[in-house]
Design a protein around this motif. Structure first.
Motif, mmCIF file in Angstrom:
data_model
loop_
_atom_site.group_PDB
_atom_site.id
_atom_site.type_symbol
_atom_site.label_atom_id
_atom_site.label_comp_id
_atom_site.label_asym_id
_atom_site.label_seq_id
_atom_site.Cartn_x
_atom_site.Cartn_y
_atom_site.Cartn_z
ATOM 1 N N UNK A 81 0.903 -1.199 -0.033
ATOM 2 C CA UNK A 81 0.055 -0.117 0.032
ATOM 3 C C UNK A 81 0.860 1.019 0.122
ATOM 4 N N UNK A 82 0.338 2.241 -0.601
ATOM 5 C CA UNK A 82 0.889 3.587 -0.588
ATOM 6 C C UNK A 82 0.269 4.851 -0.203
ATOM 7 N N UNK A 83 0.701 5.416 0.462
ATOM 8 C CA UNK A 83 -0.163 6.709 1.025
ATOM 9 C C UNK A 83 0.744 8.120 0.897
ATOM 10 N N UNK A 84 0.124 9.035 0.368
ATOM 11 C CA UNK A 84 0.894 10.286 -0.052
ATOM 12 C C UNK A 84 -0.049 11.355 0.017
ATOM 13 N N UNK A 85 0.604 12.195 1.171
ATOM 14 C CA UNK A 85 -0.145 13.592 1.469
ATOM 15 C C UNK A 85 0.441 14.772 0.604
ATOM 16 N N UNK A 86 -0.033 15.731 0.235
ATOM 17 C CA UNK A 86 0.246 16.810 -0.753
ATOM 18 C C UNK A 86 -0.110 18.279 -0.150
ATOM 19 N N UNK A 87 1.089 19.248 0.255
ATOM 20 C CA UNK A 87 0.439 20.438 0.852
ATOM 21 C C UNK A 87 1.511 21.436 -0.114
ATOM 22 N N UNK A 88 0.485 22.498 -0.119
ATOM 23 C CA UNK A 88 1.322 23.860 -1.130
ATOM 24 C C UNK A 88 0.778 24.940 -0.157
ATOM 25 N N UNK A 89 2.001 25.773 0.318
ATOM 26 C CA UNK A 89 1.610 27.038 1.068
ATOM 27 C C UNK A 89 2.270 28.309 0.131
ATOM 28 N N UNK A 116 -3.001 27.240 -2.974
ATOM 29 C CA UNK A 116 -2.878 26.536 -1.455
ATOM 30 C C UNK A 116 -3.753 25.391 -1.328
ATOM 31 N N UNK A 117 -3.146 24.339 -0.906
ATOM 32 C CA UNK A 117 -4.109 23.335 -0.547
ATOM 33 C C UNK A 117 -3.521 22.154 0.239
ATOM 34 N N UNK A 118 -4.162 21.291 0.885
ATOM 35 C CA UNK A 118 -3.652 20.079 1.454
ATOM 36 C C UNK A 118 -4.665 18.825 0.923
ATOM 37 N N UNK A 119 -4.200 17.984 0.507
ATOM 38 C CA UNK A 119 -4.855 16.846 0.071
ATOM 39 C C UNK A 119 -4.369 15.436 -0.083
ATOM 40 N N UNK A 120 -5.100 14.442 -0.081
ATOM 41 C CA UNK A 120 -4.545 13.098 -0.694
ATOM 42 C C UNK A 120 -4.036 12.998 -1.900
ATOM 43 N N UNK A 121 -2.724 13.069 -2.146
ATOM 44 C CA UNK A 121 -2.247 12.952 -3.593
ATOM 45 C C UNK A 121 -2.526 11.570 -3.896
ATOM 46 N N UNK A 122 -1.833 10.508 -3.408
ATOM 47 C CA UNK A 122 -2.113 9.257 -3.621
ATOM 48 C C UNK A 122 -2.287 8.105 -2.666
ATOM 49 N N UNK A 123 -3.179 7.467 -2.866
ATOM 50 C CA UNK A 123 -3.620 6.258 -1.851
ATOM 51 C C UNK A 123 -4.103 5.188 -2.398
ATOM 52 N N UNK A 124 -3.258 4.244 -2.473
ATOM 53 C CA UNK A 124 -3.443 2.845 -3.336
ATOM 54 C C UNK A 124 -3.170 1.774 -2.654
ATOM 55 N N UNK A 156 2.475 22.707 -8.769
ATOM 56 C CA UNK A 156 2.626 22.275 -7.357
ATOM 57 C C UNK A 156 1.592 21.234 -7.067
ATOM 58 N N UNK A 157 0.227 21.360 -7.380
ATOM 59 C CA UNK A 157 -0.835 20.408 -7.419
ATOM 60 C C UNK A 157 -0.756 19.272 -8.372
#
Length: 404
Positions: A81-89, A116-124, A156-157
């Motif tokens: 499994x892979x989980x990746x969070x992404x944030x841009x400020x 600007x954002x914070x979200x789940x970039x990848x999750x599989x 960036x996103x």
């Protein structure tokens, strides 16, 4: 005799229960080890971008920091499994730019598409064994060098997709890919994500003189209307040696149908290039045509990494109705431990109209350097000279990155 049979049955049940418990214990230990022996990673990019255009919008500038935090587990019976969070400020208050879909500074500045954002970039969940790799969930998908399917990683996103992807390599030369997408997670946080019913098919075969690829991309937004965009194509990319010079060549053709309840258009795509690598220099001449159906609609690549094609100024993120022809020259090489690139584009309409014919030209320059395996830095510049209603545009990027 009955007592003996009952004893045998009790022993059998006890053995089965012990085996089951042992199996569950082994599985639990394997899952625990997979979770604790995985790999964490961090990827950070600090970038300054400026945009100057000869229109009513104010000049834009942005200093943004993107952070990607990822964790990939170990494997259990081929599953991981892979989980990746992404944030841009926005950094140091340098946020004088417009992001239309999110409503940020709407209509004030030129566009810089880094909200600007914070979200789940990848999750599989991934399964990999015997030449098969399958992923289910939110994931990056790329095909054909990003021309039709890409992650738009320049922004960036970056773009990801929710769905299923399967890659099968029955031999070292043959690769078969299929993907189904039910949501397109675009580059504007969640403001412009689209429900979809997309089917992607791609098959490639490595020959002694190059790579042959055939593909079918059947795209449809899931919005209750008829809006199919079907593309079928074939490409060939290869190289050969001529003494100490390496000759590069590529050819591609695709046809596309664009159907709605009231319209039915058909367009063609052609991409040809020839180049050479000599004494550390790479030089290429390219011709790309995104055709038009009688000036009514142009060939479209809505899931591509568009920044990579038709100029870094991003003037042609959408193909004009008259189509687009891009004749380009690229020269690249190495200097001071980094890589430099110079590109020139000459744009014109595929089917000229009374108001659209010459579509301008663009000069692109870049220099990128890596410092050991952890750090990188770069500078990039695009200067577009407009025509047929397109405005002159200058863009500059300076960045530093780190990954661990």
């Amino acid at each position: 005799m009955k007592t003996l049979n009952k004893t045998k049955l009790t022993l059998a049940l006890t053995t089965a229960m012990l085996a089951s418990a042992t199996s569950q214990s082994v599985m639990a230990e394997s899952v625990t080890e997979a979770l604790t022996s995985g790999k964490a990673s961090v990827n950070m990019l600090l970038r300054y971008e400026s945009v100057e255009q000869e229109n009513s919008a104010k000049d834009a500038s942005a200093l943004t920091l993107r952070t990607l935090l990822a964790y990939k587990t170990g494997s259990v019976n081929g599953f991981s499994a892979t989980v990746e969070m992404e944030d841009t400020r926005i950094v140091m208050g340098q946020g004088d730019y417009t992001v239309g879909p999110t409503g940020y500074n709407s209509g004030i500045y030129s566009v810089i598409a880094d909200p600007e954002h914070t979200e789940l970039d990848q999750g599989f969940i991934q399964y990999s064994a015997e030449g098969i790799t399958a992923k289910l969930g939110r994931q990056v998908m790329t095909m054909d060098g990003h021309r039709f399917i890409g992650h738009v990683g320049w922004r960036q996103d970056r773009q990801t997709f929710d769905g299923l992807s399967v890659a099968y390599a029955p031999s070292k030369d043959l690769t078969l890919n299929y993907a189904y997408i039910d949501q397109r997670n675009r580059i504007f946080a969640e403001a412009a994500d689209l429900d979809a019913k997309d089917h992607l098919l791609n098959a490639s075969y490595n020959t002694s003189v190059g790579k042959l690829t055939a593909y079918s991309y059947l795209l449809e937004m899931d919005n209750g209307t008829e809006n199919s965009l079907d593309t079928f194509g074939v490409s060939f990319v290869g190289s050969t040696a001529a003494g100490e010079t390496k000759i590069l060549y590529a050819a591609e053709y695709a046809s596309q149908s664009n159907e709605t309840a009231s319209t039915d258009y058909s367009t063609d795509y052609i991409n040809l290039s020839i180049g050479a690598v000599f004494t550390g220099i790479t030089a290429k001449l390219g011709y790309e045509s995104l055709g038009s159906d009688e000036g009514m609609v142009g060939f479209a690549t809505p899931l591509a990494t568009l920044h990579k094609f038709n100029g870094w100024a991003d003037i042609f993120l959408g193909t004009p109705d008259e189509g687009l022809v891009d004749v380009n020259v690229t020269i690249a090489g190495k200097a001071f431990g980094g890589g430099w690139t110079v590109m020139y584009h000459d744009f014109s309409a595929d089917e000229a109209s009374d108001t659209v014919d010459d579509l301008g030209s663009e000069l692109d320059l870049s220099y990128v350097k890596s410092y050991n395996k952890y750090y990188s830095a770069g500078i990039k510049y695009a200067a577009y000279s407009g025509d047929s209603g397109k405005v002159d545009t200058d863009k500059l990027w300076v960045w530093v990155g780190a990954k661990f």
